[in-house]
Every structure is written in structure tokens, then in C-alpha cells.
Design an enzyme around this catalytic site. Structure first.
Site, PDB file in Angstrom:
ATOM      1  N   SER A 117       4.290   0.992   8.114  1.00 27.44           N
ATOM      2  CA  SER A 117       3.953   2.319   7.568  1.00 27.44           C
ATOM      3  C   SER A 117       3.272   3.158   8.636  1.00 27.44           C
ATOM      4  O   SER A 117       3.359   4.385   8.626  1.00 27.44           O
ATOM      5  CB  SER A 117       3.024   2.177   6.362  1.00 27.44           C
ATOM      6  OG  SER A 117       3.613   1.350   5.389  1.00 27.44           O
ATOM      7  N   GLU A 164      11.983  -0.387   4.923  1.00 28.57           N
ATOM      8  CA  GLU A 164      12.907  -1.508   4.664  1.00 28.57           C
ATOM      9  C   GLU A 164      12.189  -2.861   4.632  1.00 28.57           C
ATOM     10  O   GLU A 164      12.654  -3.783   3.973  1.00 28.57           O
ATOM     11  CB  GLU A 164      14.015  -1.536   5.722  1.00 28.57           C
ATOM     12  CG  GLU A 164      15.217  -0.690   5.369  1.00 28.57           C
ATOM     13  CD  GLU A 164      15.859  -1.087   4.034  1.00 28.57           C
ATOM     14  OE1 GLU A 164      16.072  -2.292   3.800  1.00 28.57           O
ATOM     15  OE2 GLU A 164      16.122  -0.191   3.226  1.00 28.57           O
ATOM     16  N   GLY A 165      11.088  -3.003   5.373  1.00 26.56           N
ATOM     17  CA  GLY A 165      10.336  -4.259   5.346  1.00 26.56           C
ATOM     18  C   GLY A 165       9.846  -4.556   3.932  1.00 26.56           C
ATOM     19  O   GLY A 165      10.017  -5.665   3.413  1.00 26.56           O
ATOM     20  N   HIS A 166       9.243  -3.540   3.293  1.00 29.79           N
ATOM     21  CA  HIS A 166       8.775  -3.717   1.916  1.00 29.79           C
ATOM     22  C   HIS A 166       9.952  -3.994   0.982  1.00 29.79           C
ATOM     23  O   HIS A 166       9.880  -4.865   0.113  1.00 29.79           O
ATOM     24  CB  HIS A 166       8.066  -2.446   1.429  1.00 29.79           C
ATOM     25  CG  HIS A 166       6.847  -2.049   2.198  1.00 29.79           C
ATOM     26  ND1 HIS A 166       6.809  -0.927   2.995  1.00 29.79           N
ATOM     27  CD2 HIS A 166       5.614  -2.615   2.287  1.00 29.79           C
ATOM     28  CE1 HIS A 166       5.602  -0.808   3.524  1.00 29.79           C
ATOM     29  NE2 HIS A 166       4.855  -1.820   3.123  1.00 29.79           N
ATOM     30  N   MET A 194       0.843  -1.198   0.000  1.00 31.58           N
ATOM     31  CA  MET A 194       0.000   0.000   0.000  1.00 31.58           C
ATOM     32  C   MET A 194       0.881   1.253   0.000  1.00 31.58           C
ATOM     33  O   MET A 194       0.410   2.345   0.333  1.00 31.58           O
ATOM     34  CB  MET A 194      -0.932   0.004   1.207  1.00 31.58           C
ATOM     35  CG  MET A 194      -1.907  -1.182   1.172  1.00 31.58           C
ATOM     36  SD  MET A 194      -3.402  -0.875   2.087  1.00 31.58           S
ATOM     37  CE  MET A 194      -2.731  -0.693   3.724  1.00 31.58           C
ATOM     38  N   GLN A 239     -10.254  -2.696   2.433  1.00 33.68           N
ATOM     39  CA  GLN A 239      -9.732  -3.415   3.598  1.00 33.68           C
ATOM     40  C   GLN A 239      -9.692  -2.558   4.852  1.00 33.68           C
ATOM     41  O   GLN A 239      -9.239  -2.993   5.902  1.00 33.68           O
ATOM     42  CB  GLN A 239      -8.362  -4.017   3.292  1.00 33.68           C
ATOM     43  CG  GLN A 239      -7.226  -3.023   3.162  1.00 33.68           C
ATOM     44  CD  GLN A 239      -5.951  -3.696   2.694  1.00 33.68           C
ATOM     45  OE1 GLN A 239      -5.835  -4.099   1.548  1.00 33.68           O
ATOM     46  NE2 GLN A 239      -4.974  -3.834   3.589  1.00 33.68           N
ATOM     47  N   LEU A 273       6.574   3.135   1.768  1.00 31.47           N
ATOM     48  CA  LEU A 273       7.489   2.003   1.842  1.00 31.47           C
ATOM     49  C   LEU A 273       8.609   2.212   2.860  1.00 31.47           C
ATOM     50  O   LEU A 273       9.085   3.321   3.064  1.00 31.47           O
ATOM     51  CB  LEU A 273       8.103   1.739   0.456  1.00 31.47           C
ATOM     52  CG  LEU A 273       7.082   1.447  -0.648  1.00 31.47           C
ATOM     53  CD1 LEU A 273       7.806   1.120  -1.962  1.00 31.47           C
ATOM     54  CD2 LEU A 273       6.143   0.317  -0.264  1.00 31.47           C
ATOM     55  N   GLY A 324       5.030 -10.349   3.925  1.00 36.99           N
ATOM     56  CA  GLY A 324       5.785 -10.281   5.171  1.00 36.99           C
ATOM     57  C   GLY A 324       5.082 -11.046   6.283  1.00 36.99           C
ATOM     58  O   GLY A 324       3.856 -10.967   6.416  1.00 36.99           O
ATOM     59  N   MET A 350       8.980  -2.825  11.707  1.00 35.35           N
ATOM     60  CA  MET A 350       8.730  -1.697  10.808  1.00 35.35           C
ATOM     61  C   MET A 350       7.299  -1.753  10.299  1.00 35.35           C
ATOM     62  O   MET A 350       6.771  -2.826  10.026  1.00 35.35           O
ATOM     63  CB  MET A 350       9.694  -1.732   9.642  1.00 35.35           C
ATOM     64  CG  MET A 350      11.105  -1.395  10.056  1.00 35.35           C
ATOM     65  SD  MET A 350      12.139  -1.172   8.609  1.00 35.35           S
ATOM     66  CE  MET A 350      13.695  -0.857   9.421  1.00 35.35           C
TER      67      MET A 350
END
Ligand code: AMP
Length: 283
Positions: A186, A35-37, A30, A61, A33, A147, A184
Site C-alpha cells: 500500500s 493484488e497482494g491483498h 488496513m 501499530q 488494497l 502475506g 506490492m
């Protein structure tokens, strides 16, 4: 890096590449962004010939009292970040492309969607399953990267893909954390400095659960109380759930006889945070 909004364009370009024998990996996001993305894009790049990130803030959602309106939208810096990790394609569909006027078709999510997030966010997984299935049809990828941070989401999508026979493999990737342990997200950008300190209690509580298991506690309710104690000492402002459950069905268990998963959802200020940890039975 190609940035494409038109569904027909992305489908035909990727379909062509797939027919040429290329392996395509998709990373649905979504935006906003972090570091996880980006770690998901790196996984896709490592295992596939072509990496595709999608950016779409999916209204279906979000519940009516949730943060759809204020959800961070940072397209320019998202595109820079994706370019810097070598992402090949970014799909940025418009609202009209995904939900044309008169849209009324939704995916009924699988049973594993019922508890936890499904119970606290009615309709959430219906929206997630619908957008993910739609993205899988528009982006003809062989592999999709998600993730573990959203543990139940991975379970829901895996069950949907299995049940409907969607020809794609789901890869679950590890949660990326800040150095102090905060997962992490958003939504972390909503946190003030002092709220961020209190938010650390989620990862601390999960750590406590593993410590208790290592010390020989086998009762989920004892571990759940241990997690609550940590969360309430921070304190967080409210706890939706802090549970130890079966890692596949996400159903409650009577005793920890094998690996389990601890799931937490709690609110700090106005920010709702989730985190989880696989509890490894070592003894
Ligand atoms: P979102 O943009 O929040 O919908 O997330 C897009 C994808 O990134 C989902 O598969 C998430 O599970 C994944 N993701 C979000 N945060 C993290 C994280 N800290 N580590 C790994 N993956 C994550």
C-alpha cells in the site's frame, strides 16, 4: 458481499454460519488494497466456504512519527475490488468499536517480535498482536491468511496463537510482486517514478543474496554486505537492516547450513519499505 461495521452483527452472522458447519477464512487488512491483498482473499475462497476481509487502519501499530495520518484510505475502491474477487463479508469496524474510550488492554508480543521491525518500530507488534487477536475474537474464523511480505508479522502472529491457544490456523501466503519484482505494498503509492526505480533495489538485493548462496558463500555477513552493496548503489536513502537470519527464530546465524531468510528494511525518499526472501540452500 455484505459490508458490516457493527461487531455484534458480524459476530452473530458468522457464528451462525459456523454452527451450520461452514469453514470461515479471515483476511485482516488496513485497506488501500492491491493484488497482494486480493490473492489472500482468493486463498481464503479456495479453502473455505466463507471469506471475510477486514479493513481497519490500526493506530496502535504506528509509531508517533510514522504515517498513520497519511496512510491511504480508499474504501470505495477497496470494496469494489473485494466484490470483484467474490469476497463474502467485509468487516469495517469504527475506531470506537475497536478502541472504546478508556481502552487500555494490549497484548505483550512474543520474543520473535523483539528484533528487526520490533527494534526499529517500537510498539508496532504490540499494536499488531492486539488488533489481530481482537479481530480473531470478533470474526469466528477457523483459518487466517497473512502475506509472507510481512515475514516477521507472520512469525509474531503464529507464536501468539500458539502461546495463547487461540483456536485458529495461520496460513502464510506468497508475496505478490509487480512484473519487475517490486513487492506490492500500500505504501508503494507514496513513491515517485524515480523513487520506484530505486525501490527495485530491495528485490535485487534479495536476488543477489540467493546468487551468492548458490555460488557457495555460506557466511551471512558476506551475503549481508552483498545486499548492502546493491541497496547503496541504487541508492536507497537509508538502510534499517539487511540481514540473513534463522527462518523461524529470526535470530542471527553464524553460517548458512540450511534454508535461511533474508530480511530488508530501507527508506527511499520518505517511504519505508520492507521485503524478504527465503534463501534456499541448493548445494
Ligand atoms: P496490510 O494492509 O499492509 O496490513 O496487509 C494486510 C495483509 O496483506 C498482510 O497479511 C500482508 O502481509 C498482506 N500483504 C501485503 N502486501 C502483500 C503482497 N505484496 N503479497 C502478499 N501479501 C501481502
Amino acid at each position: 458481499m455484505d459490508v458490516i461495521s457493527n461487531p455484534l452483527t458480524i459476530f452473530s452472522q458468522l457464528d451462525y454460519l459456523r454452527r451450520e458447519g461452514k469453514r470461515i477464512g479471515i483476511v485482516p487488512t488496513m485497506g488501500a488494497l492491491h493484488e497482494g491483498h486480493l490473492s489472500l482473499v482468493r486463498h481464503a475462497k479456495q479453502a473455505c466456504d466463507i471469506s471475510v476481509a477486514t479493513i481497519f487502519v490500526n493506530p496502535s501499530q504506528f509509531g508517533p512519527n510514522e504515517d498513520y495520518q497519511r496512510y491511504p484510505r480508499t474504501l470505495e475502491s477497496d470494496l469494489q475490488a473485494l466484490d470483484s474477487v467474490g469476497c463474502d463479508f467485509v468487516f469495517t469496524p469504527t475506531m470506537e468499536a475497536i478502541y472504546p474510550s478508556g481502552y487500555s488492554t494490549y497484548v505483550e508480543p512474543p520474543r520473535v517480535a523483539e528484533r528487526w521491525e520490533g527494534a526499529y518500530r517500537p510498539g508496532h507488534f504490540r499494536g499488531v498482536a492486539t488488533i489481530v487477536l481482537k479481530l480473531f475474537m470478533l470474526v469466528p474464523a477457523q483459518v487466517a491468511y497473512f502475506g509472507r511480505k510481512d515475514y516477521q508479522q507472520v512469525a509474531v502472529i503464529s507464536a501468539m496463537v500458539r502461546d495463547l491457544g487461540v483456536p485458529i490456523r495461520i496460513e502464510a501466503c506468497e508475496t505478490i510482486r509487480d512484473p519487475d519484482g517490486l513487492a506490492m505494498s500500500s505504501r508503494n503509492r507514496y513513491l515517485s517514478e524515480s523513487e520506484r526505480v530505486r525501490a527495485l533495489s530491495l528485490s535485487h538485493a534479495l536476488h543477489r543474496a540467493q546468487m551468492m548462496l548458490d555460488a557457495g558463500h555460506r557466511s551471512p555477513s558476506e551475503l549481508e554486505q552483498g545486499m548492502r552493496d546493491v541497496l547503496l548503489s541504487a541508492p536507497v536513502d537509508s538502510i534499517d537492516y539487511a540481514v540473513v537470519v534463522d527462518p523461524e527464530t529470526l535470530d542471527p546465524i553464524e553460517s548458512i547450513q540450511r534454508d535461511a531468510v533474508a530480511l530488508i528494511a530501507a527508506r527511499v525518499g520518505t517511504t519505508r519499505l520492507i521485503d524478504n526472501r527465503t534463501l534456499v540452500r541448493r548445494t
